[in-house]
Design a protein around this motif. Structure first.
Motif, short mmCIF file in Angstrom:
data_model
loop_
_atom_site.label_atom_id
_atom_site.label_comp_id
_atom_site.label_asym_id
_atom_site.label_seq_id
_atom_site.Cartn_x
_atom_site.Cartn_y
_atom_site.Cartn_z
N GLY A 4 -15.56 28.32 65.75
CA GLY A 4 -14.47 29.43 65.53
C GLY A 4 -15.14 30.65 66.22
O GLY A 4 -14.32 31.73 66.76
N LEU A 5 -16.48 30.87 66.10
CA LEU A 5 -17.02 32.22 66.57
C LEU A 5 -17.24 32.15 68.09
O LEU A 5 -17.52 33.15 68.70
N LEU A 6 -17.18 30.83 68.66
CA LEU A 6 -17.49 30.64 70.15
C LEU A 6 -15.97 31.15 70.68
O LEU A 6 -15.34 30.35 71.35
N THR A 7 -15.84 32.59 70.85
CA THR A 7 -14.56 33.10 71.24
C THR A 7 -15.09 34.73 71.82
O THR A 7 -16.05 34.90 71.58
N ASP A 8 -14.10 35.06 72.76
CA ASP A 8 -14.32 36.65 73.13
C ASP A 8 -13.87 37.50 71.85
O ASP A 8 -13.00 37.16 71.17
N LEU A 9 -14.67 38.67 71.79
CA LEU A 9 -14.32 39.45 70.72
C LEU A 9 -12.82 39.90 70.70
O LEU A 9 -12.10 40.21 69.70
N TYR A 10 -12.14 40.04 71.83
CA TYR A 10 -11.10 40.67 72.04
C TYR A 10 -9.86 39.52 71.23
O TYR A 10 -8.61 39.64 70.91
N GLN A 11 -10.37 38.18 71.43
CA GLN A 11 -9.40 37.30 70.78
C GLN A 11 -9.37 37.65 69.08
O GLN A 11 -8.42 37.44 68.61
N LEU A 12 -10.53 38.23 68.61
CA LEU A 12 -10.32 38.31 67.05
C LEU A 12 -9.59 39.75 66.95
O LEU A 12 -9.01 39.73 66.05
N THR A 13 -10.21 40.77 67.85
CA THR A 13 -9.39 42.08 67.53
C THR A 13 -8.06 41.85 67.69
O THR A 13 -7.12 42.51 66.85
N MET A 14 -7.41 41.17 68.62
CA MET A 14 -6.04 40.93 68.96
C MET A 14 -5.42 40.20 67.80
O MET A 14 -4.29 40.77 67.30
N SER A 15 -6.12 39.12 67.29
CA SER A 15 -5.74 38.54 65.95
C SER A 15 -5.59 39.38 64.71
O SER A 15 -4.66 39.42 63.95
N ALA A 16 -6.29 40.10 64.59
CA ALA A 16 -6.47 41.26 63.44
C ALA A 16 -5.15 42.06 63.49
O ALA A 16 -4.50 42.30 62.65
N CYS A 17 -4.91 42.63 64.93
CA CYS A 17 -3.65 43.65 65.04
C CYS A 17 -2.42 42.73 64.76
O CYS A 17 -1.52 43.06 64.36
N TYR A 18 -2.47 41.39 65.25
CA TYR A 18 -1.35 40.41 64.88
C TYR A 18 -1.02 40.38 63.63
O TYR A 18 0.14 40.55 62.94
N ILE A 19 -2.19 40.25 62.55
CA ILE A 19 -2.10 40.19 61.23
C ILE A 19 -1.67 41.47 60.56
O ILE A 19 -0.65 41.44 59.43
N GLY A 20 -2.05 42.42 61.22
CA GLY A 20 -1.84 43.66 60.46
C GLY A 20 -0.31 44.10 60.77
O GLY A 20 0.32 44.75 59.89
N GLU A 21 0.27 43.55 61.87
CA GLU A 21 1.54 43.92 62.11
C GLU A 21 2.59 42.93 61.67
O GLU A 21 3.68 42.95 61.96
N GLY A 22 2.16 41.86 61.14
CA GLY A 22 2.90 40.75 60.55
C GLY A 22 3.43 39.78 61.47
O GLY A 22 4.56 39.18 61.44
N MET A 23 2.59 39.73 62.56
CA MET A 23 3.12 38.99 63.65
C MET A 23 2.34 37.64 63.80
O MET A 23 2.71 36.84 64.65
#
Length: 453
Positions: free
Chosen positions: A14-33
């Motif tokens: 799960g952690l073997l990813t680029d940071l922006y994948q996690l920050t985008m996912s956080a944004c999706y979750i925050g926006e209900g998407m």
């Protein structure tokens, strides 16, 4: 100071990813998407220089990754300690804590020849899951596809009878890459690997000869190169010998004399330096019935040159130029969100919208043409859809092929291609048509985007 080993285990995928994948996912979750159904496709916009095709490879590792997709408490604590995510909603942490892949996967079977802009893989999943998966999927598919393609080209150039051995572990970009390279090389057409761990994990027998160090060490302490050969054969009877440590032709003569005296079996000799064309011809005269192997920064271009020059070589050890080289620049792009087709329109980076399928037309066992169309289309005239369902709702729904089956598919796939695509110097490009339906969707999506902006 205690060092943490930089080893990747399935627990850490799960952690073997680029940071922006996690920050985008956080944004999706925050926006209900985050739970919106998204489709991403992985493809190469263009092929590496002088490549007429690619051999799709790495699907097995994609499935393994998705099956082990998770974040544990240690992962979450480490992410929280960075301070990067201080402003994200609490639901972000809940989502990661309960993470598992629940989507669908469509993929081209490993060992299949593909061309520019043809999807190797499509992920259909909740948006945040499909987003985070991007980095690992590109890593394994780009690298293994490169190695498998080079292996297929090497096999095609060397011919079906040549013995091709993968020797690239010391030049691969990491220990993990060396294992993937060994797998992809065998699946792409090579016979075996010298990587002991990879071979045993893959159910194969490792292969190899000896190094100059053994010859020099024994010759220095026990008197001669011939003593080194005798010692090696004491423990590995008849094993191939490296004969160019000192005087290649003199070593060949000694082996010939020994063979005539005691009829000792010799599985082969290896040449690793010098003028391989001239030396192979001379060694063949001295040892007419002994297989000759060559190594030393070889690739498909050098094998072509040596064959044209009449080299007497029965097999090749392939290392540096097999496991390195121009990368496959595969990309992973969103093509559909909740049934709404989307496309990228940046200069020189346009993508086609919607979930797609590759339709391949054959005449007998020869490929005629490919068409890129929509996944919902039905092609007539006997065209074969290349993308096949692999996972549904996070579960594997088809049995994955073993290396032998993948290697056989690679051989059939390459042999089905027009010869002008298979050549290693200035190959022709396959003409991949887009269907009228895809062309129409592309135009309507571009118009809708223009109106929205």
């Amino acid at each position: 100071m205690t060092l943490s080993p930089l080893l990747v285990t399935p627990e850490d995928y799960g952690l073997l990813t680029d940071l922006y994948q996690l920050t985008m996912s956080a944004c999706y979750i925050g926006e209900g998407m985050d739970q919106r159904r998204a489709s991403f496709e992985l493809f190469a916009r263009r092929l590496p220089n002088n490549f007429g095709y690619l051999i799709a490879m790495g699907l097995t590792q994609v499935v393994e990754y998705l099956q082990h997709f998770q974040f544990n408490d240690r992962h979450l604590s480490s992410l929280q300690a960075t301070g990067i995510f201080d402003q994200v909603p609490a639901s972000f942490w809940d989502t990661l804590h309960n993470a598992q892949f629940t989507g669908d996967v469509w993929a081209v079977p490993e060992g299949t020849a593909v061309f520019a802009n043809e999807p190797l893989l499509r992920i259909e999943a909740p948006l945040w899951q499909a987003q985070i998966a991007e980095t690992y999927l590109l890593n394994t598919l780009n690298y293994q596809t490169l190695i498998a393609t080079r292996a297929a080209r090497l096999r095609d150039m060397a011919g079906p009878e040549a013995k091709l051995l993968e020797f690239g572990t010391r030049r691969a970009f990491s220990p993990q890459a060396s294992v993937w390279a060994a797998r992809a090389a065998i699946a792409g057409g090579l016979d075996a690997t010298s990587n002991v761990f990879a071979a045993l994990q893959l159910g194969q027998k490792p292969t190899g000869t000896m190094a100059h160090a053994l010859v020099m060490a024994i010759a220095a302490t026990e008197g001669s190169e011939d003593e080194a050969f005798t010692a090696f054969h004491r423990y590995f009877p008849g094993a191939p010998l490296l004969i160019d440590t000192y005087d290649t032709l003199n070593a060949a003569r000694q082996l010939s004399e020994r063979h005539h005296q005691n009829h000792a079996a010799l599985a082969g000799v290896r040449l690793d330096s010098g003028d391989l064309v001239a030396l192979s011809k001379q060694v063949r005269d001295i040892l007419p019935n002994v297989p000759i192997f060559a190594s030393g920064d070889l690739d498909e271009y050098e094998i072509f040159r040596m064959k044209q020059a009449g080299a007497c070589i029965d097999g090749y050890g392939l290392g540096t130029r097999l496991v390195t080289g121009s990368p496959v620049n595969g990309v992973y792009k969103l093509v559909d969100i909740d049934g709404i087709p989307v496309m990228k329109e940046s200069a020189h980076k346009l993508t086609y919208p919607g979930k797609k399928q590759v339709f391949r037309q054959y005449e007998g066992d020869r490929m005629i043409k490919d068409s890129l169309g929509l996944a919902t289309e039905t092609q007539n005239h006997g065209a074969c859809p290349l993308l096949q369902p692999v996972m549904r709702n996070g579960s594997l729904i088809t049995e994955l092929d073993d290396l032998s089956a993948i290697a056989q598919r690679t051989t059939r796939s390459v042999q089905s291609l027009p010869q002008e695509i298979r050549v290693v110097q200035e190959p022709s490009s396959a003409s991949v048509e887009i269907t009228p339906a895809l062309a129409e969707l592309t135009q309507s999506t571009r118009t809708a985007t223009a109106v929205a902006t």
